[in-house]
Design a protein around this motif. Structure first.
Motif, PDB file in Angstrom:
ATOM      1  N   LEU A 176       0.818  -1.204   0.000  1.00 12.51           N
ATOM      2  CA  LEU A 176       0.000   0.000   0.000  1.00 12.51           C
ATOM      3  C   LEU A 176       0.859   1.264   0.000  1.00 12.51           C
ATOM      4  O   LEU A 176       0.547   2.239  -0.686  1.00 12.51           O
ATOM      5  CB  LEU A 176      -0.948   0.010   1.200  1.00 12.51           C
ATOM      6  CG  LEU A 176      -2.108  -0.983   1.148  1.00 12.51           C
ATOM      7  CD1 LEU A 176      -2.885  -0.966   2.466  1.00 12.51           C
ATOM      8  CD2 LEU A 176      -3.036  -0.651  -0.009  1.00 12.51           C
ATOM      9  N   GLY A 177       1.933   1.251   0.764  1.00 14.84           N
ATOM     10  CA  GLY A 177       2.851   2.394   0.787  1.00 14.84           C
ATOM     11  C   GLY A 177       3.482   2.632  -0.578  1.00 14.84           C
ATOM     12  O   GLY A 177       3.582   3.773  -1.044  1.00 14.84           O
ATOM     13  N   TYR A 178       3.893   1.562  -1.249  1.00 12.57           N
ATOM     14  CA  TYR A 178       4.483   1.680  -2.584  1.00 12.57           C
ATOM     15  C   TYR A 178       3.470   2.230  -3.578  1.00 12.57           C
ATOM     16  O   TYR A 178       3.781   3.118  -4.380  1.00 12.57           O
ATOM     17  CB  TYR A 178       4.994   0.308  -3.050  1.00 12.57           C
ATOM     18  CG  TYR A 178       5.463   0.314  -4.480  1.00 12.57           C
ATOM     19  CD1 TYR A 178       6.693   0.881  -4.823  1.00 12.57           C
ATOM     20  CD2 TYR A 178       4.674  -0.220  -5.495  1.00 12.57           C
ATOM     21  CE1 TYR A 178       7.110   0.910  -6.150  1.00 12.57           C
ATOM     22  CE2 TYR A 178       5.086  -0.197  -6.810  1.00 12.57           C
ATOM     23  CZ  TYR A 178       6.311   0.362  -7.130  1.00 12.57           C
ATOM     24  OH  TYR A 178       6.719   0.400  -8.441  1.00 12.57           O
ATOM     25  N   LEU A 179       2.240   1.717  -3.546  1.00 10.58           N
ATOM     26  CA  LEU A 179       1.195   2.203  -4.452  1.00 10.58           C
ATOM     27  C   LEU A 179       0.881   3.677  -4.200  1.00 10.58           C
ATOM     28  O   LEU A 179       0.700   4.454  -5.147  1.00 10.58           O
ATOM     29  CB  LEU A 179      -0.068   1.361  -4.316  1.00 10.58           C
ATOM     30  CG  LEU A 179       0.024  -0.065  -4.861  1.00 10.58           C
ATOM     31  CD1 LEU A 179      -1.240  -0.838  -4.510  1.00 10.58           C
ATOM     32  CD2 LEU A 179       0.255  -0.056  -6.356  1.00 10.58           C
ATOM     33  N   ALA A 180       0.819   4.083  -2.948  1.00 11.59           N
ATOM     34  CA  ALA A 180       0.553   5.485  -2.620  1.00 11.59           C
ATOM     35  C   ALA A 180       1.685   6.376  -3.122  1.00 11.59           C
ATOM     36  O   ALA A 180       1.456   7.430  -3.718  1.00 11.59           O
ATOM     37  CB  ALA A 180       0.365   5.654  -1.120  1.00 11.59           C
ATOM     38  N   TYR A 181       2.935   5.956  -2.910  1.00 11.43           N
ATOM     39  CA  TYR A 181       4.090   6.748  -3.337  1.00 11.43           C
ATOM     40  C   TYR A 181       4.124   6.901  -4.861  1.00 11.43           C
ATOM     41  O   TYR A 181       4.292   7.995  -5.372  1.00 11.43           O
ATOM     42  CB  TYR A 181       5.385   6.088  -2.843  1.00 11.43           C
ATOM     43  CG  TYR A 181       6.627   6.778  -3.348  1.00 11.43           C
ATOM     44  CD1 TYR A 181       7.049   7.980  -2.791  1.00 11.43           C
ATOM     45  CD2 TYR A 181       7.363   6.233  -4.400  1.00 11.43           C
ATOM     46  CE1 TYR A 181       8.173   8.621  -3.261  1.00 11.43           C
ATOM     47  CE2 TYR A 181       8.493   6.877  -4.879  1.00 11.43           C
ATOM     48  CZ  TYR A 181       8.891   8.063  -4.300  1.00 11.43           C
ATOM     49  OH  TYR A 181      10.007   8.704  -4.774  1.00 11.43           O
ATOM     50  N   THR A 182       3.947   5.801  -5.583  1.00 10.47           N
ATOM     51  CA  THR A 182       3.998   5.893  -7.047  1.00 10.47           C
ATOM     52  C   THR A 182       2.811   6.689  -7.591  1.00 10.47           C
ATOM     53  O   THR A 182       2.951   7.395  -8.582  1.00 10.47           O
ATOM     54  CB  THR A 182       4.041   4.501  -7.704  1.00 10.47           C
ATOM     55  OG1 THR A 182       2.912   3.741  -7.268  1.00 10.47           O
ATOM     56  CG2 THR A 182       5.326   3.766  -7.368  1.00 10.47           C
TER      57      THR A 182
END
Length: 163
Positions: free
Chosen positions: A22-28
């Protein structure tokens, strides 16, 4: 106890994996949707960093430069003495207010071909919201045509008495 501890470790590991995803998806998502507003002059002076950023550029549509082909439009933006060629290929046709000399905002990426490739364009609304010109009445009607209010309209119709 070791069986119960193993379950907690597996459950904790699964939670960590989900949170990292979820953190990766939010960042990208934030990186992809963020765009920088630049003037045409700034765009031409950015060097190689201009090719890797999502940008927003505004200017006036150069008269006679609009070439439409379905939802694709090619035009030129002018700001002071700077000209920028723009190729729009969005999913929607340009707005009705997109015309010669209209103020427009293009969002997209600058290509190595020297053309700004926009996937969004916005055009400023027509001048009906501009400040009132001197000598023009507030209702926008010409001074030669008097406006009628409700009492004038009623008094203009013949009154019928008890017949």
């Amino acid at each position: 106890m070791s069986g119960e501890t193993g379950r907690y470790v597996k459950f904790g590991g699964a939670i960590v994996v989900v949170l990292l995803a979820l953190g990766y998806l939010a960042y990208t998502g934030v990186q992809e949707s963020k765009s920088y507003y630049v003037t045409i002059k700034e765009l031409h002076g950015m060097g190689d960093s201009v090719y890797s950023k999502r940008l927003r550029v505004a200017g006036n549509v150069q008269p006679g430069s609009i070439k439409r082909s379905g939802t694709k439009v090619e035009f030129a933006l002018v700001e002071n003495d700077q000209i920028l060629q723009v190729a729009y290929s969005g999913s929607e046709p340009p707005p009705d207010t997109f015309k010669d000399n209209a103020q427009a905002l293009a969002a997209g990426r600058f290509g190595r071909d020297g053309v700004f490739h926009a996937n969004e364009i916005q055009a400023k609304c027509a001048s009906k919201y501009a400040p009132q010109q001197p000598g023009t009445p507030a209702n926008g009607m010409p001074a030669s045509e008097p406006s009628k209010n409700m009492t004038q309209v009623r008094s203009a119709s013949p009154a019928r008495a008890n017949n």
